[in-house]
Design an enzyme around this catalytic site. Structure first.
Site, PDB file in Angstrom:
ATOM      1  N   ASP A  21       8.914   9.623  -4.522  1.00  0.00           N
ATOM      2  CA  ASP A  21       7.940   8.978  -3.637  1.00  0.00           C
ATOM      3  C   ASP A  21       8.398   7.576  -3.222  1.00  0.00           C
ATOM      4  O   ASP A  21       8.196   6.591  -3.948  1.00  0.00           O
ATOM      5  CB  ASP A  21       6.580   8.889  -4.351  1.00  0.00           C
ATOM      6  N   ASP A  65       7.289   6.793   3.812  1.00  0.00           N
ATOM      7  CA  ASP A  65       6.599   7.227   2.600  1.00  0.00           C
ATOM      8  C   ASP A  65       6.797   8.718   2.356  1.00  0.00           C
ATOM      9  O   ASP A  65       6.121   9.559   2.964  1.00  0.00           O
ATOM     10  CB  ASP A  65       5.101   6.904   2.742  1.00  0.00           C
TER      11      ASP A  65
HETATM   12  C1  LIG Z   1      -1.176  -0.945   0.638  1.00  0.00           C
HETATM   13  O1  LIG Z   1       0.122  -0.511   0.952  1.00  0.00           O
HETATM   14  C2  LIG Z   1       0.402   0.813   0.718  1.00  0.00           C
HETATM   15  C3  LIG Z   1      -0.478   1.700   0.122  1.00  0.00           C
HETATM   16  C4  LIG Z   1      -0.082   3.025  -0.069  1.00  0.00           C
HETATM   17  C5  LIG Z   1       1.156   3.472   0.351  1.00  0.00           C
HETATM   18  C6  LIG Z   1       1.576   4.894   0.168  1.00  0.00           C
HETATM   19  N1  LIG Z   1       1.976   5.159  -1.211  1.00  0.00           N
HETATM   20  C7  LIG Z   1       2.038   2.586   0.918  1.00  0.00           C
HETATM   21  C8  LIG Z   1       1.667   1.274   1.118  1.00  0.00           C
HETATM   22  O2  LIG Z   1       2.499   0.392   1.677  1.00  0.00           O
END
Ligand SMILES: COc1ccc(CN)cc1O
Length: 324
Positions: free
Chosen positions: A216, A32
């Site tokens: 992102d 991420d």
């Molecule tokens: C619920 O899954 C996620 C929630 C947030 C992120 C970060 N943007 C990655 C994920 O896989």
């Protein structure tokens, strides 16, 4: 020294998971570039929340060390979140090893993570000033790896419905066409943040005001200012903003226009095929472009990154883009 790891899409390209070895135990994590915590499902996660996840057991690692009293708590743009305790261990990604990497053990995870059984945690690739560990903020895997890398970069080659890759420490020129187009990054807010200079819908003229955006990998869609979103969907006759679907939908039979984002001299084209994101099951399809919720910057997530080869250059604080 470098690393190359496969990034495998979940269904609908919702996220991309990569194998990471921590103290000899391998878990699939979501890389991420929008956050800076490396956290995992672990033996500290309530068994009711572990469900069918692969968990990390620090007791079985000969190199794990507890950071006593250290904690973390993170919440993401989609409303999900997690929190827990902290230790260090040896972390290996695609052959690249970092010793004494902060590994954050989840003692609580939100429902979005519990039900996403393929996702066993996140590996943050944004800038370390976003890391949430207290009382002492920790460095990301990429920040710790930097000094041992031939080139202080990582690259993302995400693909639709097929495995892609992240490379650390080198740029594989066979993965893109032509030359890389670099843009300066403002990392003051901890993101890979840069300026987009305009946009075009389909084969229309490039216009609009310049706007700020972040690259992102941990966001699925392409989230843009409401004015751009409206302009885009005005070109699709059946498009409507559906509360039940959670965003703009249109008839699956429609011809979906490309979107081009002008980044300096580079025209980053996102083909319409990627902008018809998924089927709702009722003859309508969900758009890959949706609102950024008015938070002041656009979020160029996987829908955008699938169409570009992207260089995250930590050494020169810049991003590089090229078509594939
Ligand atoms: C619920 O899954 C996620 C929630 C947030 C992120 C970060 N943007 C990655 C994920 O896989």
């Amino acid at each position: 020294v470098g690393g190359d790891v496969t990034a495998t899409p979940e269904s609908d390209d919702n996220e991309y998971l990569c194998p990471v070895t921590i103290g000899g135990q391998t878990l699939n994590l979501d890389f991420d570039s929008g956050s800076s915590d490396l956290w995992v499902f672990s033996t500290s996660t309530p068994s009711s929340e572990q469900q069918s996840h692969t968990i990390y057991n620090p007791a079985k690692s000969s190199t794990f060390k507890e950071l006593n009293g250290f904690t973390w708590q993170i919440s993401y743009g989609d409303g999900s979140g997690a929190s827990g305790t902290v230790g260090t261990d040896t972390v290996t990604v695609g052959g690249l090893t970092v010793k004494n990497q902060a590994v954050e053990l989840a003692t609580a995870v939100s429902s979005e993570f519990v039900t996403d059984s393929a996702n066993n945690g996140l590996l943050g690739l944004a800038w370390s000033n976003l890391n949430t560990v207290e009382p002492t903020q920790q460095q990301t895997f990429f920040a710790n790896a930097g000094p041992q890398l031939q080139q202080n970069v990582f690259t993302a080659d995400l693909r639709h419905d097929q495995p892609g890759s992240y490379d650390f420490g080198f740029i594989d020129t066979s993965k893109f066409q032509g030359n890389l187009n670099y843009v300066p990054v403002d990392n003051s807010q901890g993101f890979w943040q840069f300026t987009v200079d305009g946009y075009a819908v389909g084969d229309g003229a490039t216009g609009g005001n310049s706007f700020s955006a972040i690259a992102d990998t941990g966001t699925t869609l392409l989230l843009l200012d409401d004015n751009i979103v409206s302009d885009y969907y005005s070109q699709i006759s059946s498009a409507q903003n559906s509360n039940s679907a959670g965003g703009f939908v249109f008839d699956c039979t429609e011809d979906v226009p490309d979107l081009t984002l002008q980044i300096g001299d580079y025209a980053a084209v996102v083909p319409g095929s990627l902008l018809n994101f998924s089927q709702n099951g009722d003859g309508t399809c969900f758009g890959g472009i949706q609102s950024d919720g008015g938070q002041g910057f656009a979020i160029l997530g996987d829908v955008f990154l699938k169409a570009q080869f992207t260089v995250f250059d930590q050494g020169n604080v810049q991003l590089g883009f090229a078509p594939k």
